[in-house]
Design an enzyme around this catalytic site. Structure first.
Site, PDB file in Angstrom:
ATOM      1  CD  GLU A  89      -7.744  98.548 -75.178  1.00  0.00           C
ATOM      2  OE1 GLU A  89      -7.122  98.728 -76.238  1.00  0.00           O
ATOM      3  OE2 GLU A  89      -8.869  99.021 -74.976  1.00  0.00           O
ATOM      4  CG  LEU A 147       2.566 122.028 -96.844  1.00  0.00           C
ATOM      5  CD1 LEU A 147       1.129 121.855 -97.320  1.00  0.00           C
ATOM      6  CD2 LEU A 147       2.626 123.078 -95.738  1.00  0.00           C
TER       7      LEU A 147
END
Ligand code: AOF
Ligand code: ZN
Length: 364
Positions: A54, A206
């Site tokens: 916001e 990974l």
């Protein structure tokens, strides 16, 4: 509920997804500020979890936010953390209406954000695209409510569910397009998790290569005895990119010290039978802040998580290749005798990925 509300909320959700996997332990929230059909500000939770969505959107909108509607993908916060409450920021900016899918279950917010807004005379509309928002925030809610992250289990296999030939050959069962998609999936998760067997057999990095990745998910290995090879990619790179090792409580301190010196973070997890307790493993990861975990096997860890009903989403990638009973199965034993003991999932997406089929399933 109008089409306009749904459209702007869908926009806010897409903004929130931009930092999904990078805001933990906070949720990845999106926010759009609209007046007279014009978009005045767009914001999303920043990497690391702050600033909140916001405040970003309000800063863009500036004075024009007076009288506007704010679409937020989660109840605006009401607590004073490292940043002041977003509810107060919306009030101060003169926002006339707030549209959000549902309450935040963080006890510091839990309805108080909406209450503050209403007390200031702001109209609050809830329920818009709540299902989609619930999926996006599932990991955050699970961590807040149950102390564990959401678990997505991905298995790439042959048509008959095999992940390697009898001799262990597995490169490549699925094609390039599917592999790129998997890398994209890793990016929307906070961490990638594998078992010790896979870490030993594949020496996986990974990491997410290409895709314009600006940060990497945490690499987590579950290893009961912490008996992982020191001459491995993970050991070599633990100082540069996070590696977390989950091990049993009885691992000798010298072994722990070796891995700590290499730069790994160690998490001690309770043991059940001869394995790490899957619920304890996830509690430890939740405690450490993770909200979304992408498990890529191996078969033993995957079966243990499934048998404990701790998998929230399944992603299968199936190749047009038949390996037969000699091939290695994608899942270890789950101790299932009857069909009604098996965790059942609901199909939510299918996609053709360059000749392989992606199928995504949700629990419950
Ligand atoms: C919002 N907008 O963009 C996000 C929210 O540690 P803090 O002070 O940053 O607060 C974290 C909590 O704030 C988190 O648990 C969740 O309840 C809320 N996240 N809220 O209004 C946002 N990311
Ligand atoms: Zn906030």
């Amino acid at each position: 509920m109008s089409d306009t509300d749904r459209r702007h909320m869908a926009h806010a959700l897409s903004l929130g997804r931009r930092t999904m996997g990078r805001t933990w332990p906070n949720p990845a929230v999106g926010c759009v500020i609209v007046k007279d059909g014009r978009i005045l500000g767009r914001g999303w939770t920043q990497a690391g979890g702050r600033p909140h969505a916001e405040t970003q959107a309000l800063a863009q909108a500036g004075d024009a936010a007076r009288g506007a509607t704010a679409y937020v993908t989660l109840e605006p916060c009401a607590h004073h953390g490292k940043t002041p409450p977003c509810a107060d920021a919306l009030i101060a900016a003169g926002i006339a209406r707030v549209v959000a899918p549902f309450e935040d279950s963080d006890a510091r917010v839990a309805g108080q954000g909406f209450a503050r807004l209403r007390a200031a005379g702001i109209e609050v509309t809830t329920g818009i695209l709540a299902d989609a928002a619930g999926r996006d925030h599932q990991g955050f809610f699970l961590r807040v409510e149950q102390g564990r992250p959401m678990v997505t289990l991905k298995l790439a296999s042959s048509f008959d569910g095999r992940i390697a030939t009898a001799s262990g050959e597995s490169r490549w069962i699925t094609g390039e397009v599917a592999r790129r998609r998997v890398h994209l999936e890793r990016l929307t998760h906070d961490a990638v998790l594998v078992g010790a067997g896979t870490a030993r057999a594949d020496d996986p990095s990974l990491t997410v290569r290409g895709m314009g990745a600006v940060s990497q998910p945490v690499r987590v290995v579950a290893s009961r005895h912490l008996d992982l090879p020191l001459m491995s990619g993970l050991a070599r790179t633990a100082r540069d990119l996070p590696v977390w090792l989950c091990h049993g409580p009885d691992v000798p301190s010298a072994t722990r010290a070796t891995w700590k010196d290499l730069g790994a973070t160690l998490l001690s997890v309770p043991v059940r039978g001869r394995q790490l307790d899957p619920a304890g493993l996830l509690q430890a990861l939740g405690q450490a802040g993770l909200t979304r975990v992408y498990c890529e096997g191996g078969g033993q860890l995957a079966a243990t998580l499934l048998a404990a009903d701790l998998v929230d989403e399944l992603i299968g990638v199936t190749a047009g290749l038949a390996l037969g009973a000699e091939g290695r199965p994608s899942l270890g034993a789950m101790g299932i005798g009857r069909l009604d003991e098996a965790p059942r999932f609901r199909l939510i997406e299918t996609q053709d990925l360059g000749g392989d089929v992606l199928h995504r399933w949700a629990r419950g």
